[in-house]
Design a protein around this motif. Sequence first.
Motif, short mmCIF file in Angstrom:
data_model
loop_
_atom_site.label_atom_id
_atom_site.label_comp_id
_atom_site.label_asym_id
_atom_site.label_seq_id
_atom_site.Cartn_x
_atom_site.Cartn_y
_atom_site.Cartn_z
N TRP A 190 -40.70 -21.51 -39.74
CA TRP A 190 -42.11 -21.15 -39.79
C TRP A 190 -42.60 -20.82 -38.39
O TRP A 190 -42.15 -21.43 -37.41
N VAL A 246 -46.39 -19.87 -36.23
CA VAL A 246 -47.85 -19.84 -36.32
C VAL A 246 -48.41 -19.15 -35.08
O VAL A 246 -47.74 -19.05 -34.05
N GLY A 263 -55.16 -17.78 -37.23
CA GLY A 263 -54.73 -18.60 -38.37
C GLY A 263 -53.45 -18.13 -39.02
O GLY A 263 -53.14 -18.51 -40.15
N ILE A 299 -49.71 -17.71 -40.26
CA ILE A 299 -48.51 -18.50 -40.55
C ILE A 299 -47.49 -17.56 -41.17
O ILE A 299 -47.79 -16.85 -42.14
N SER A 334 -53.34 -19.45 -44.44
CA SER A 334 -53.56 -20.78 -43.86
C SER A 334 -54.92 -21.35 -44.21
O SER A 334 -55.15 -22.55 -44.03
N LEU A 367 -53.70 -21.00 -34.16
CA LEU A 367 -52.78 -22.13 -34.39
C LEU A 367 -51.76 -22.15 -33.26
O LEU A 367 -51.15 -21.13 -32.93
#
Length: 204
Positions: A164, A166, A170, A172, A187, A193
């Motif tokens: 993942w 980020v 926001g 992801i 997200s 983030l």
Amino acid sequence: AGDGGVILRTSNGGHSWAQQTSGTTSNINHLYFRGVRQGWAVGDDGLLLRTTNGGSTWISNSSGTSLNLRGISAGTDSLVVAVGDLGTVLRSADGGQSWGAQLSNTIRNLRSVSVPDGTNGWAVGQDGRVVRTQDGGASWTEQIVASGTPELRGVRFVDENRGWAVGTGGSILRTQNGGDSWSSINSGTTADLESVSFVSNPEG
């Protein structure tokens, strides 16, 4: 860890914290521990620190660069990779005692790195850049991410396939095939983030 070389430690699950002596006043940008005793920190102006006693004492090691370092990760007790500005990638094969610069194939700032084992690793950063190693950090290749991907500021892989990332706005992203392809996940926020972590599978 943070500005001015501050490192705090807890030994009671976070109920209380005590400041440790880092030996530096440079800003610390990232801290990584492998187990309870072995840890590393990176920061501004090429700062590289390591500890072998849970942070009771920290040792400064030469990084060979004056560029800001942003992320660090260890795939084994020996293999450690640090990343930073202008595509900087540093690799250590002796637990952080000595470091060598590696060709990242990007000049974009790299913000985070994840090395889940002794072979595979990913680094992410400016303009949605993702670079990957499959030989323990000795060489790196750029992976294709969708056009318009925002700056990525954190990455975490739990194995050689699942990861993942980020970032700003926001964002992801998730991959299940080692970064060959990435999918966007909602997200629920537009806030930037900065990092991502998993305490177990699938809790993150």
